[in-house]
Structure formats: C-alpha cells, structure tokens
Design an enzyme around this catalytic site. Sequence first.
Site, PDB file in Angstrom:
ATOM      1  N   GLU A 181      48.051  16.087 -13.832  1.00 35.01           N
ATOM      2  CA  GLU A 181      47.000  16.786 -13.580  1.00 35.01           C
ATOM      3  C   GLU A 181      46.134  16.611 -12.552  1.00 35.01           C
ATOM      4  O   GLU A 181      44.954  16.351 -12.515  1.00 35.01           O
ATOM      5  CB  GLU A 181      45.911  16.633 -14.804  1.00 35.01           C
ATOM      6  CG  GLU A 181      46.719  16.823 -16.312  1.00 35.01           C
ATOM      7  CD  GLU A 181      46.069  16.265 -17.657  1.00 35.01           C
ATOM      8  OE1 GLU A 181      44.640  15.897 -17.293  1.00 35.01           O
ATOM      9  OE2 GLU A 181      46.620  16.209 -18.621  1.00 35.01           O
ATOM     10  N   GLU A 198      52.653  20.828 -21.188  1.00 35.43           N
ATOM     11  CA  GLU A 198      51.539  20.493 -22.076  1.00 35.43           C
ATOM     12  C   GLU A 198      51.181  21.585 -22.814  1.00 35.43           C
ATOM     13  O   GLU A 198      50.068  21.977 -22.831  1.00 35.43           O
ATOM     14  CB  GLU A 198      50.376  19.534 -21.294  1.00 35.43           C
ATOM     15  CG  GLU A 198      50.934  18.235 -20.903  1.00 35.43           C
ATOM     16  CD  GLU A 198      49.575  17.503 -20.550  1.00 35.43           C
ATOM     17  OE1 GLU A 198      48.470  17.601 -21.163  1.00 35.43           O
ATOM     18  OE2 GLU A 198      49.898  16.493 -19.727  1.00 35.43           O
TER      19      GLU A 198
HETATM   20  C1  NAG Z   1      47.083  25.591 -25.631  1.00 37.27           C
HETATM   21  C2  NAG Z   1      47.751  26.031 -24.544  1.00 37.27           C
HETATM   22  O1  NAG Z   1      47.880  25.445 -23.498  1.00 37.27           O
HETATM   23  N1  NAG Z   1      48.586  27.085 -24.556  1.00 37.27           N
HETATM   24  C3  NAG Z   1      49.282  27.755 -23.775  1.00 37.27           C
HETATM   25  C4  NAG Z   1      50.723  27.745 -24.122  1.00 37.27           C
HETATM   26  O2  NAG Z   1      51.425  28.708 -23.314  1.00 37.27           O
HETATM   27  C5  NAG Z   1      50.919  29.942 -23.118  1.00 37.27           C
HETATM   28  C6  NAG Z   1      52.103  30.754 -22.382  1.00 37.27           C
HETATM   29  O3  NAG Z   1      51.757  30.571 -20.898  1.00 37.27           O
HETATM   30  C7  NAG Z   1      49.328  30.323 -22.813  1.00 37.27           C
HETATM   31  O4  NAG Z   1      49.020  31.264 -22.887  1.00 37.27           O
HETATM   32  C8  NAG Z   1      48.677  29.196 -23.837  1.00 37.27           C
HETATM   33  O5  NAG Z   1      47.561  29.263 -23.349  1.00 37.27           O
END
Ligand code: NAG
Length: 462
Positions: A181, A198
């Site tokens: 990060e 993540e």
């Molecule tokens: C919570 C989170 O990080 N969700 C993400 C998972 O991946 C999708 C596609 O890239 C994102 O739209 C989400 O926000």
Amino acid sequence: MGSSPWVGIVLLSLAFMALCVATEVTYDAHSLIINGEKRIIFSGSVHYPRSTVEMWPNIIQKAKDGGLDAIESYVFWDQHEPIRREYDFPGNLDFVKFFKLVQEAGLYAILRIGPYVCAEWNYGGFPIWLHNMPGIELRTDNPIYKNEMQIFTTEIVSMAKEAKLFASQGGPIILAKIENEYGNIMPNNPKSPKIFTENLTGWFQKWGQRVPHRSAEDSAFSVARFFQNGGILNNYYMYHGGTNFGRTAGGPYITTSYDYDAPLDEYGNLNQPKWGHLKQFHAAIKLGEKILTNGTRTDKDLGNQVTLTTYTNANGEIFCFLSNINNNQDANVDLQQDGKYIVPSWSVTILNGCNKEVFNTTKVNSQTSIMVKKSDDASPKLTWVWIPEKKKDTMQGKGSFKANQLLEQKELTLDVSDYLWYMTSVNINDTSIWSNATLHVNTMGHTLRAYVNGRHVGYKFS
Ligand SMILES: CC(=O)N[C@H]1CO[C@H](CO)[C@@H](O)[C@@H]1O
Ligand SMILES: *[C@@H]1O[C@H](CO)[C@@H](O)[C@H](O)[C@H]1NC(C)=O
Ligand SMILES: *[C@@H]1O[C@H](CO)[C@@H](O)[C@H](O)[C@H]1NC(C)=O
Ligand SMILES: *[C@@H]1O[C@H](CO)[C@@H](O)[C@H](O)[C@H]1NC(C)=O
Ligand SMILES: *[C@@H]1O[C@H](CO)[C@@H](O)[C@H](O)[C@H]1NC(C)=O
C-alpha cells in the site's frame, strides 16, 4: 510378477519429481504462466499468526475445497524480531511450516514480506525498537530504515530459500511482494497481468461499531467484474481472518476478533453461503480459463449500464460475461440465437460458450448455515482473567518521573501498554472559576480520560 519392477520405477520417478522439480513461473500481459500453462489463480489471505498451528491444516484444506489455488500471507516483522537481531519463529509464528502445509495440500503460496504490512496489525507490523531508532524515518529513502529493512527481508528470504519454499526450488511460492500500500506508486504496467491483491470479503471490526457484513452476492459481483475486466489473479482479503492475539490488534479500536466476515469464520468454520457461492463462482470462471488467459476481449454496450464482454481465442472458442451495474433495474437481454437472459440489477452472469448460463452472482444456490452457540456444560466454566498493566516496563523501568510536556508515547512505553498517566496539581482558590474550568490538552493521542481529585470528569476519543 513381471510388471512389479516397472511399477516401482514409475512410482519412484514421480516421487522424485514431486520433491525436486522446479515450477517455472512467468507472465505476459494477460496471464500468469505456470509450467507453460496460462493460469487464472484464486488466492486467499490467511495470516499464520491469526490462528493456531492446530487450525492450519483445516483452514488450508477448506480453502482448497472452496476452489482456491493459492494462499497468501504477510510476514509480521514485529513478531519475528521483537528485539533487534533476536529472531523468533515459534508456534504459530513458524511461517516456514505454514507454507509447507500449503504445499502439502497441493496449493500455491504468495509471500508478502512487507516489511510494512498495515493489516490492522499493531504498528503495521513494524517492531517498536525500529520506531525508536535515532534518526530513523520509516518507509522513506532513509539509510537507517533501509538498512534494517534489508537485513530483515534478507533474513526472511534466506529462511524461505533454505526451506526450498520458492517455486524455482520446487516450493509453493509462485509470487512474492515487497512493501504494501505504497499509495503514490501504483503504475499500471501494460506488460504485466492484472492482479488484485486485496479484493475485500468484508471489513474489520472496531469496538462499539456494528459487525461488518458483505453479502455473498456482492463479494461475487465485485470479483466477477474484475475477471470481466481482464483480471487473472484475485486474492481475497481475508479468506480466513482469524484472531488478533495478545496486543497484535492495530488501532485505533480494532477488536481482537479479525473475523472479517470472510468465507471461513474466525474459528475456521465455513461462513455460508459466502464460502459455497464463491466456490461455485471459481468453478464457473475456470471453465473459461484457457480462453480468458489467451484470447482477445471485446465489450459491447447494451445500454442502461448493461455490458456484454466476449473473450475469443485463436480456435474461435468463446466465453462471456453479461454485467448489469445498474443498481435498481433488472435487464432482459436477448442474444438472439445465443439465448435470452434476465440479468438482475447489480449482477454479473457468466456464459460458457457465450450461450450457457453457468453462474450468476445474485443467484445463491449454496446452503445458508445458521450457527448455534451452545454452552458446553461438560467443560469447566470459562472465567474472566485480569492482567495488570505492566507499569514498570511501561516507563522503561523508570516508574514515575517528572516532565514538563507531553511525551512521545511509543518511545516511553515501548508499546507494552496503550496508556500513560499524566498527573499535575493546580491550586485554585477562587471556587467560582473552578465551577466552570476547561482542560485543554494538545495531543495526538487517540483517547483522553480526565480525572479531577480522583473523579472521572470526561473523555475524548479521536
Ligand atoms: C472491495 C473491493 O476492493 N472490491 C473491488 C473488487 O474488484 C472489483 C473489480 O476491480 C472492484 O470493482 C471492487 O471495488
Ligand atoms: C495461445 O494461443 C495461441 C494461438 O493464438 C496458441 O498457439 C498457444 O499455444 C496458446 N498458448 C497457450 C499457453 O495455451
Ligand atoms: C441466474 O439468475 C436468473 C435470474 O434470477 C435465473 O433465471 C437463472 O436461473 C440464474 N442462473 C444460474 C446459473 O443460477
Ligand atoms: C491559595 O490559597 C493557599 C492557602 O489557602 C495559599 O497558600 C495560596 O497562596 C493561594 N493561592 C493563590 C493563587 O491565591
Ligand atoms: C463557562 O465558560 C465559557 C467560556 O469558557 C462561557 O462561554 C460560559 O458562559 C461559562 N458558563 C458559566 C455558567 O459561567
């Protein structure tokens, strides 16, 4: 028996291969290539110090049964080097053993060394002695920090190498990552594949706040969107959250439970229907693995936030996603000879061959489990145990002493306690002023509790 020697030779050579053969891991813009095969990888975060050694095999097996290909963990510097140059890997800090169990279960591993991990972990995994080194500036181009970082990282990599944990040595670790990060450097390299380290299954718990919940449908939706958009490796953060033992919980106000509403709950039980729904999702995506990793993608806007994404490979094989990101209107999609589909609002439908619906994120077919907590009368009753604050250690062994300012708390307490008492006395003779006095404290502390003449008069949380 004539055939016996032949069978013996085959078994021996297989065993030999399993022990010694290196796994080749490369990549291109659209895939991770493992031993020449273009792969889609489902991975899940399981932090080894957040469960017990006894729980590890069960957690790993359930992750495998849930359709994961890999397990990811950080390495927690503060636990492994609590005192400078004194390394510690006992019990559930034995990361080598953890990764070996991952390998024995037939899974890959992803090693995230940190050394800064964040992770809602105390001080992001940095040891407190590091904070207290004169002249140090953490996570910057600072020679003192870089030297310590190098020594610790080298120690971990050497241990992993010695235990033959890397894929190139025949071990499970297909990917390793340094730092975490580091906000201002996330360049999107067009030559490397899309990896999501993540994608959150839930959220961490804070004291006094509602228990976080992310539905199975919404978790599947966001991960499906990632694969629709060309993703090839998704890591669930967390797949098993577990417990923040001792003083490992980060702050402010993060609870000892790190359940995370993850597919496996704090104790390693299946969190249904999330675990089962994601398992079905993994199986559906794997049907298209060869096409998704070695095909070309086209997106067709069908209006009203509905998109058809088609992947086509050189043999003309196709695999599709139909997404509807409109959050209040279902869509009726007519793909002519390929069929008619209802795509509910905020959902993704996966079409094998672009004409067979194999999964949709809103349709939960797996069972919902209801946990019943029973008191176990046979075992001795649990009782509360109090642990007194280590006052002596707190003050670097100094007990109490005088200062004319607020002090740097981590340096003073060596982080064995979250608290520090400041005492002062003021004589106020004019009682009319006293009845309406205000106490001003300029501090970066998270919590302040004030007592006057032994009486609690107020508190402030940041
Ligand atoms: C919570 C989170 O990080 N969700 C993400 C998972 O991946 C999708 C596609 O890239 C994102 O739209 C989400 O926000
Ligand atoms: C990818 O597709 C090409 C044809 O475009 C094919 O020659 C190649 O073998 C495929 N690669 C893999 C790893 O499947
Ligand atoms: C997906 O959802 C639609 C609408 O609810 C339903 O008709 C369809 O059967 C579901 N498909 C699968 C594979 O569950
Ligand atoms: C307050 O009273 C005490 C004793 O009655 C006295 O010694 C002190 O000087 C007084 N302080 C002030 C600021 O008037
Ligand atoms: C108390 O002090 C504040 C300012 O410090 C003032 O605004 C307020 O009127 C005072 N209240 C009383 C009851 O004297």
